[in-house]
Each structure stands twice: as structure tokens, then as C-alpha cells.
Enzyme design. Structure first.
Site, mmCIF file in Angstrom:
data_model
loop_
_atom_site.group_PDB
_atom_site.id
_atom_site.type_symbol
_atom_site.label_atom_id
_atom_site.label_comp_id
_atom_site.label_asym_id
_atom_site.label_seq_id
_atom_site.Cartn_x
_atom_site.Cartn_y
_atom_site.Cartn_z
ATOM 1 N N CYS A 1 0.735 -1.141 -0.123
ATOM 2 C CA CYS A 1 0.000 0.184 -0.030
ATOM 3 C C CYS A 1 0.840 1.469 0.046
ATOM 4 C CB CYS A 1 -1.007 -0.012 1.175
ATOM 5 S SG CYS A 1 -2.092 -1.409 1.252
ATOM 6 N N HIS B 1 -3.338 7.106 2.128
ATOM 7 C CA HIS B 1 -3.660 5.662 1.643
ATOM 8 C C HIS B 1 -5.147 5.422 2.310
ATOM 9 C CE1 HIS B 1 -3.906 1.559 0.776
ATOM 10 N NE2 HIS B 1 -3.652 1.317 2.009
ATOM 11 N N ASN C 1 -9.904 -0.455 -0.296
ATOM 12 C CA ASN C 1 -8.531 -0.179 -0.449
ATOM 13 C C ASN C 1 -8.120 -0.844 -1.658
ATOM 14 O OD1 ASN C 1 -5.915 -0.609 -0.033
ATOM 15 N ND2 ASN C 1 -5.904 -1.424 1.979
HETATM 16 N N1 ACO Z 1 -18.369 -8.693 9.056
HETATM 17 C C1 ACO Z 1 -18.872 -9.068 10.345
HETATM 18 N N2 ACO Z 1 -18.097 -9.250 11.139
HETATM 19 C C2 ACO Z 1 -16.724 -9.572 10.957
HETATM 20 C C3 ACO Z 1 -16.340 -9.113 9.772
HETATM 21 C C4 ACO Z 1 -17.133 -8.877 8.713
HETATM 22 N N3 ACO Z 1 -16.554 -8.584 7.547
HETATM 23 N N4 ACO Z 1 -14.994 -9.344 9.883
HETATM 24 C C5 ACO Z 1 -14.596 -9.598 11.093
HETATM 25 N N5 ACO Z 1 -15.597 -9.526 11.919
HETATM 26 C C6 ACO Z 1 -15.859 -9.978 13.125
HETATM 27 C C7 ACO Z 1 -14.491 -10.856 13.809
HETATM 28 O O1 ACO Z 1 -14.827 -12.331 13.522
HETATM 29 C C8 ACO Z 1 -14.773 -10.387 15.319
HETATM 30 O O2 ACO Z 1 -15.509 -11.330 15.909
HETATM 31 P P1 ACO Z 1 -15.459 -11.780 17.230
HETATM 32 O O3 ACO Z 1 -15.376 -10.750 18.243
HETATM 33 O O4 ACO Z 1 -16.558 -12.376 17.566
HETATM 34 O O5 ACO Z 1 -14.189 -12.413 17.256
HETATM 35 C C9 ACO Z 1 -15.004 -9.029 15.194
HETATM 36 O O6 ACO Z 1 -15.704 -8.671 13.905
HETATM 37 C C10 ACO Z 1 -14.012 -8.075 15.204
HETATM 38 O O7 ACO Z 1 -12.805 -8.448 14.397
HETATM 39 P P2 ACO Z 1 -11.412 -7.550 14.523
HETATM 40 O O8 ACO Z 1 -10.691 -8.100 13.475
HETATM 41 O O9 ACO Z 1 -10.917 -7.280 15.581
HETATM 42 O O10 ACO Z 1 -12.193 -6.232 13.761
HETATM 43 P P3 ACO Z 1 -11.473 -4.638 13.751
HETATM 44 O O11 ACO Z 1 -12.228 -3.828 14.148
HETATM 45 O O12 ACO Z 1 -10.134 -4.896 14.172
HETATM 46 O O13 ACO Z 1 -11.511 -4.498 12.150
HETATM 47 C C11 ACO Z 1 -10.163 -4.529 10.062
HETATM 48 C C12 ACO Z 1 -10.995 -5.502 11.277
HETATM 49 C C13 ACO Z 1 -11.383 -3.598 9.438
HETATM 50 C C14 ACO Z 1 -9.338 -5.457 9.129
HETATM 51 C C15 ACO Z 1 -9.075 -3.869 10.891
HETATM 52 O O14 ACO Z 1 -8.413 -4.415 11.685
HETATM 53 C C16 ACO Z 1 -8.105 -2.861 9.913
HETATM 54 O O15 ACO Z 1 -8.581 -1.898 9.256
HETATM 55 N N6 ACO Z 1 -6.751 -3.401 9.937
HETATM 56 C C17 ACO Z 1 -5.874 -2.393 9.294
HETATM 57 C C18 ACO Z 1 -5.865 -2.672 7.713
HETATM 58 C C19 ACO Z 1 -4.814 -2.099 6.969
HETATM 59 O O16 ACO Z 1 -4.246 -0.768 7.436
HETATM 60 N N7 ACO Z 1 -4.048 -2.438 6.253
HETATM 61 C C20 ACO Z 1 -2.694 -1.917 5.505
HETATM 62 C C21 ACO Z 1 -2.910 -1.955 4.200
HETATM 63 S S1 ACO Z 1 -3.332 -3.453 3.322
HETATM 64 C C22 ACO Z 1 -1.981 -3.764 2.256
HETATM 65 O O17 ACO Z 1 -0.803 -3.181 2.504
HETATM 66 C C23 ACO Z 1 -2.230 -4.575 1.091
#
Ligand code: ACO
Length: 334
Positions: free
Chosen positions: A116, A256, A286
Site C-alpha cells: 500500500c 492511503h 482499499n
Molecule cells: N463482518 C462481520 N463481522 C466481522 C467481519 C465482517 N466482514 N470481519 C470480522 N468480523 C468480526 C470478527 O470475527 C470479530 O468477531 P469476534 O469478536 O466474535 O471474534 C469482530 O468482527 C472484530 O474483528 P476484528 O478483526 O477485531 O475487527 P477490527 O475492528 O480490527 O476490524 C479490520 C478489522 C477492518 C481488518 C481492521 O483491523 C483494519 O482495518 N486493519 C488494518 C488494515 C490496514 O491498514 N491494512 C494495511 C494496508 S493493506 C496492504 O498493504 C495490502
């Protein structure tokens, strides 16, 4: 040293027509529109459909539009750099394929892989060529067909990404405007949290790598989220300090687009008004290396000559950083 600057003189982008909505994703995995909107800010993303169409299709469409918009003869382009993690194939590189598709017969090209942060790394590299005085027209592209490495059975990743491409034209000018400075970082300790294991030289493609889903993007979201907030905030702070700038001096942060909550946290940390952070994640998700040039393209009409811009990103590797640009023209230059 004179004041020869690498100046962005034109910007263009391309997103495919197909819109994958949160509602449609509800039919594929156990998710819902409300969760996706509130946890990420994403409402829809674009997908590139069509047999045999890869990232060079996204890059070529962005570049063809850029050439037309800037009135540039493709034969006059010296160099094209394509930032991507979803190259058409291992080789030849997507930059060379894109140059061929767009008639840039005199240009050399290469791909750059920094996930990214790819566009930041590629723009910094392209600027060095232009500042040398030996390259008059350099095109820097960020393009990714993320749908090609998505597991549409994994709700934690497939809701996040989309396909798109963006491109800028860099030209040398004796000018107070243009590329001013950048701070870039890489840390391979981040590999465990964000990667695609299969298909490279470590785990070449086999039936087993396919069965184990090793050709899909893997992400452990929480540590990436925390590292992204820290990486973008600290690199912006360091860049402002190095250039004796305060948040008040910055017209726009063009970040980004990985998660709207990350952008809110970065703005909070820097005490920077969120109204001056360019955000379009709701429409495209993204798109990895493409988010920043797509955002620049959408914001182009609002940008004014002399505006101080900060571009920032965080991504797989880990890679991260920030670039300081003085924008060189008012609105759409065509
Ligand atoms: N729909 C519903 N529930 C979901 C989903 C979904 N699509 N995805 C995860 N959940 C659930 C999980 O199972 C979890 O349930 P549990 O509490 O029963 O275990 C709950 O939601 C919370 O999950 P988390 O993974 O902790 O959710 P979080 O709030 O962290 O959001 C996300 C996840 C959106 C991926 C976030 O962590 C994020 O944005 N991370 C960074 C992304 C990023 O910056 N990437 C870098 C660039 S990408 C690249 O370089 C290619």
C-alpha cells in the site's frame, strides 16, 4: 544544485465499472452493511471483470487518459514506474506491458513492490530521475487488481479491497513547487501480519499451495491497524518537523485509504482537522497502490497552486512513510 523540481503536471485515474456493494457481499460471506460501514467506512468497491484482464488493464486505462489529458505524445515519455503487488505475471513486468499497450515505445519501465506504500516509494523514485535533469517525462502509476488475490470466503479481508489504477506525470521545472521531501520506511518484521505466501520462490505454486489458500492475501487486522496509525502519524510528524511546517501550513493530507477509523485516529493524533483529510474509501475500498493517485485525481479540482500536500501510506512489508509536495496548478489543468 539548482532548483530543478519534479513537478506533478497532470493526474488521472481509472476504476472499472463493476460495483461490488456491501449488500452483494452479504450474499457471499457472513457480514452486513452496517458492520462494514462502521468498522471500515467502505460502502462499495470496483472489480475488474473479464477473461485475461490484469493490472496492466487498470494501469493502461489510467495512463491513456493521462496522455490525452496532458496532451503528451506517448513517444516522448522516458520512464514509467508501476507500483503494484498484483502484477499481470511474475515477468515481464507490468510497467513494460503497460508501456507497450499505450504506445510508449521510447520509455523504459519497471515495477516497484511496496504494497500500500507503493505509490509513495514509486513517486520518490520517479522524482529522483526527473531531478537528475536527464528524464523529461516520467509517469508514475499505482495500480492493483486486489480481487485477483481475495478469498471471497474470508469475511475479514474480502470486504476491504477493490481494483483501480491512478497515474501522475512528473516533469522537471525550475519552480518553487513540486516534490519537496519524503520519509520512507520498511520493516520486514511485519511480514507475519500481512502477506501472500504462495506463488513466489519460497512456496512455488502447487496443488497443495492452492488447497491451503496460500494464493490469497492474509491479514491479521488488529496489529496492522495499530501499526498503520503509528506509522502514518509518526512519519507525518517527522516530515513536518524536518521541513519546519505545522499542521496549519498543510492544505490537505492525501492518505492511503485502508480504513476510515485509521484516518480519524491519524488526524486526532496530529490534531489535524479531518475536513482537510481527503477520504474516498466509501466508494473504492482499499485499492492498495492505487488509493493515493485515485484520491489526487478526485481532489484535483479542489487543489490550488502553492497548496502544501502531505501524502501518506502504510502497508504490507511493513512499509510506510510520507511525502511533502507543493502543488503546482489550480484545479483541473485541462
Ligand atoms: N463482518 C462481520 N463481522 C466481522 C467481519 C465482517 N466482514 N470481519 C470480522 N468480523 C468480526 C470478527 O470475527 C470479530 O468477531 P469476534 O469478536 O466474535 O471474534 C469482530 O468482527 C472484530 O474483528 P476484528 O478483526 O477485531 O475487527 P477490527 O475492528 O480490527 O476490524 C479490520 C478489522 C477492518 C481488518 C481492521 O483491523 C483494519 O482495518 N486493519 C488494518 C488494515 C490496514 O491498514 N491494512 C494495511 C494496508 S493493506 C496492504 O498493504 C495490502
Amino acid at each position: 544544485m539548482g532548483s530543478l523540481k519534479a513537478v506533478i503536471t497532470c493526474v488521472n485515474a481509472y476504476v472499472p465499472d463493476y460495483i461490488l456493494t456491501n449488500k452483494e457481499l452479504e450474499t457471499l460471506v457472513d457480514t452486513n452493511d452496517e458492520w462494514i460501514r462502521t468498522r471500515t467506512g467502505i460502502e462499495e468497491r470496483r472489480l475488474l471483470k473479464g477473461e485475461g484482464k490484469g493490472t496492466s488493464e487498470l494501469a493502461s486505462q489510467a495512463v491513456l487518459g493521462l496522455l490525452e489529458k496532458s496532451g503528451t505524445d506517448p513517444l516522448d515519455v522516458d520512464l514509467i514506474i508501476v507500483a503494484t503487488v498484483t502484477a499481470d505475471m511474475h515477468f515481464p513486468d507490468t510497467a513494460t506491458i503497460t508501456a507497450h499497450k499505450t504506445g510508449m515505445k521510447n520509455a523504459f519501465g519497471f515495477d516497484l513492490s511496496a504494497a500500500c506504500s507503493g505509490f509513495l516509494f514509486a513517486l520518490t523514485t520517479g522524482a529522483r530521475y526527473v531531478e537528475s535533469g536527464n528524464y523529461k517525462k516520467v509517469i508514475v502509476v499505482g495500480a492493483d487488481k486486489m480481487s485477483s488475490i481475495m478469498d471471497f470466503e474470508d469475511r475479514s479481508t474480502c470486504i476491504l479491497f477493490g481494483d483501480g489504477g491512478g497515474a501522475v506525470l512528473l516533469e522537471p521545472q525550475e519552480s518553487p513547487y513540486g516534490f519537496m521531501d519524503s520519509i520512507l520506511h520498511s520493516d520486514g518484521a511485519g511480514e507475519q501480519y500481512l502477506h501472500m505466501k504462495g506463488g513466489g520462490s519460497r512456496y512455488p505454486s502447487t496443488h497443495e499451495t492452492v488447497d491451503k489458500k496460500m494464493h490469497y492475501l492474509f491479514q491479521d487486522g488488529r496489529p496492522v491497524f495499530k501499526a498503520a496509525v503509528k506509522g502514518m502519524s509518526s512519519s507525518i510528524s517527522a516530515l513536518l518537523k524536518k521541513n519546519a511546517l505545522s499542521p496549519d501550513d498543510i492544505s490537505w493530507i492525501i492518505p492511503h485509504q485502508a480504513n476510515k477509523r485509521i484516518l480519524n485516529a491519524v488526524a486526532d493524533y496530529l490534531d489535524f482537522p479531518i475536513e482537510r483529510v481527503a477520504i474516498n474509501i466509501e466508494k473504492y475500498g482499499n485499492t492498495t497502490a492505487a488509493t493515493i493517485p485515485i484520491c489526487l485525481w478526485e481532489w484535483e479540482k479542489k487543489l490550488k497552486e502553492g497548496d502544501n500536500l502531505i501524502l501518506t501510506a502504510f502497508g504490507g512489508g511493513f512499509t510506510w512513510g510520507a511525502i511533502y509536495i507543493k502543488w503546482a496548478y489550480n484545479g483541473n489543468n485541462n
